[in-house]
Write a protein that holds these residues in place. Structure first.
Motif, mmCIF file in Angstrom:
data_model
loop_
_atom_site.group_PDB
_atom_site.id
_atom_site.type_symbol
_atom_site.label_atom_id
_atom_site.label_comp_id
_atom_site.label_asym_id
_atom_site.label_seq_id
_atom_site.Cartn_x
_atom_site.Cartn_y
_atom_site.Cartn_z
ATOM 1 N N CYS A 109 2.148 6.332 0.408
ATOM 2 C CA CYS A 109 3.118 6.186 -0.468
ATOM 3 C C CYS A 109 2.998 7.057 -1.814
ATOM 4 C CB CYS A 109 2.872 4.600 -1.096
ATOM 5 S SG CYS A 109 3.899 4.091 -2.438
ATOM 6 N N MET A 111 4.122 6.249 -5.044
ATOM 7 C CA MET A 111 4.396 5.549 -6.230
ATOM 8 C C MET A 111 3.159 5.538 -7.093
ATOM 9 S SD MET A 111 7.565 5.129 -5.185
ATOM 10 C CE MET A 111 7.977 4.694 -6.822
ATOM 11 N N CYS A 116 -3.525 0.025 -6.218
ATOM 12 C CA CYS A 116 -3.150 0.171 -4.905
ATOM 13 C C CYS A 116 -3.920 1.236 -3.926
ATOM 14 C CB CYS A 116 -1.844 0.179 -4.631
ATOM 15 S SG CYS A 116 -1.270 0.256 -2.788
ATOM 16 N N GLY A 119 -1.707 4.169 -1.978
ATOM 17 C CA GLY A 119 -0.945 5.638 -2.741
ATOM 18 C C GLY A 119 -2.137 6.624 -3.106
ATOM 19 N N SER A 160 2.096 -0.742 3.408
ATOM 20 C CA SER A 160 2.089 0.368 2.412
ATOM 21 C C SER A 160 3.302 0.908 2.474
ATOM 22 C CB SER A 160 1.013 1.311 3.125
ATOM 23 O OG SER A 160 1.455 1.862 4.435
ATOM 24 N N GLU A 162 6.802 2.384 -0.267
ATOM 25 C CA GLU A 162 8.042 1.698 -1.009
ATOM 26 C C GLU A 162 9.344 1.690 -0.373
ATOM 27 O OE1 GLU A 162 9.042 0.367 -4.342
ATOM 28 O OE2 GLU A 162 10.661 0.311 -2.995
ATOM 29 N N CYS A 335 -3.096 -3.823 0.293
ATOM 30 C CA CYS A 335 -2.219 -3.024 1.159
ATOM 31 C C CYS A 335 -2.944 -1.492 0.871
ATOM 32 C CB CYS A 335 -1.049 -2.778 0.637
ATOM 33 S SG CYS A 335 -0.553 -2.072 -0.778
HETATM 34 S S1 SF4 Z 1 2.312 0.644 -1.464
HETATM 35 FE FE1 SF4 Z 1 3.324 -0.586 -3.134
HETATM 36 S S2 SF4 Z 1 1.640 -0.957 -4.439
HETATM 37 FE FE2 SF4 Z 1 0.815 0.660 -3.204
HETATM 38 S S3 SF4 Z 1 1.173 2.676 -4.439
HETATM 39 FE FE3 SF4 Z 1 2.974 2.076 -3.338
HETATM 40 S S4 SF4 Z 1 4.603 0.904 -4.248
HETATM 41 FE FE4 SF4 Z 1 2.665 0.719 -5.474
#
Ligand code: SF4
Length: 345
Positions: A109, A111, A116, A119, A160, A162, A335
């Protein structure tokens, strides 16, 4: 990698059948068989020559279960392997009303949320619609066989990735999941969890979808939220709440806000009061959950006492709120954690 037939809806499969001179009813037979988890060679009601032609050109099941990790609380974590060797994960949680599978929409990810593990290595790649769907199909088959038992009754897009950063593939997955002859998980039984990509939340509503929208809020003010979730720089709380309100107005579905309580960061009583205020004004619900310890990030869940005080304060202010159990905590349920510990091995 061969194209994935599970990415396609019955109409698209029908066009392939037509091209190959096959009767159109074959499309429905193949679509249903794939959604039961069958490989081409296991589809008994189509001719052998067609099986060979399909095997030659397409992948049937793009998601294989690599390993299962049962938890003492009844949850089961799955590590899935995709055709190119990429590993993703999912969790099956058993509730009184049915079984909910948490699936991934991306490998990794981008984000970068502070709490988390998914990411940490950034985004590896987007999953195709069939790879999202394939996680449910693989678990249905592992739990219920190919007789048509569907073990998974509810789906949350909360593994995992977005989902709104993989927008078109997620939308196609939503359509495939509800298609007749398939896994038959309708939108009412699907929750889509977003970190708050406001314009895509609006687009989802405009596209006529009515899944349960779950927004990860995790802080009631921009300063703390920005520290926890870099996406807040692009879409601050005001914009996220306004997009959530828009989603409610378009779909009539109340919006759920997720709030993971982290000790000393977002668990103060005043923050509960502020959270009740920012989520008021239209039908919403707040899920609070104690953060699972994330060893890579050195973040700890709030204490039992501050969870209780936080919950009581939200209630006192009239918020609709649920304190959720942390499921799968002993199998790295947050996650991204399982995939990382497996890769570390
Ligand atoms: S999987 Fe969800 S919680 Fe983890 S970095 Fe991505 S958006 Fe954020």
């Amino acid at each position: 990698m061969k194209p994935i037939l599970l990415d396609m809806n019955a109409e698209e499969i029908s066009a392939i059948m037509k091209e190959g001179g096959q009767p159109s009813y074959r499309a429905g037979q193949i679509f249903s068989a794939l959604h039961l988890g069958k490989e081409f060679s296991e589809i008994s009601n189509i001719p052998k020559a067609l099986i060979a032609a399909l095997e030659d050109k397409y992948t049937a099941q793009p998601v294989k279960i690599e390993k299962e990790f049962p938890s003492s609380d009844g949850a089961k974590k799955y590590l899935f392997r995709l055709e190119d060797g990429v590993l993703i994960e999912g969790v099956l949680m058993r509730y009184k009303y049915g079984n909910t599978l948490c699936v991934s929409t991306q490998a990794g990810c981008r984000m970068g949320c502070a709490f988390c593990a998914s990411g940490i290595d950034g985004l590896a790649r987007n999953l195709t619609p069939g790879e999202i769907l394939g996680q449910i199909i693989a678990v249905n088959r592992a739990e219920g066989g190919v007789a048509g038992d569907r073990a998974v009754t509810n789906v949350v897009l909360m593994g995992s990735g977005e989902p709104l950063d993989n927008f078109e593939n997620t939308l196609k997955f939503l359509r495939l999941a509800g298609e007749r002859g398939g896994i038959c998980v309708g939108q009412r039984n699907i929750s889509l969890s977003t970190s708050g990509i406001a314009p895509k939340m609006r687009e989802l509503a405009d596209a006529g979808f009515s899944v349960t929208l779950t927004v990860s809020l995790h802080a009631p003010d921009d300063t703390v939220r920005e520290r926890l979730m870099p996406v807040n720089k692009a879409y601050p709380i005001k914009e996220v709440i306004s997009a959530a309100r828009y989603y409610f107005e378009k779909t009539g579905r109340r919006v759920i806000f997720e709030y993971a309580l982290i000790g000393g960061v977002n668990d103060a009583k005043e923050q509960a009061a502020a959270l009740a205020a920012v989520t008021s004004g239209f039908p919403t619900h707040i899920n609070i959950i104690k953060l699972n310890y994330v060893k890579e990030k050195k973040l700890r869940g709030a204490s039992k006492e501050s969870v209780r005080v936080f919950f009581d304060e939200l209630k006192r202010r009239g918020a609709s709120v649920t304190l959720r159990r942390t499921l799968g905590g002993d199998v790295d349920g947050a996650c991204g954690q399982l995939r990382r510990s497996y890769l570390d091995e």
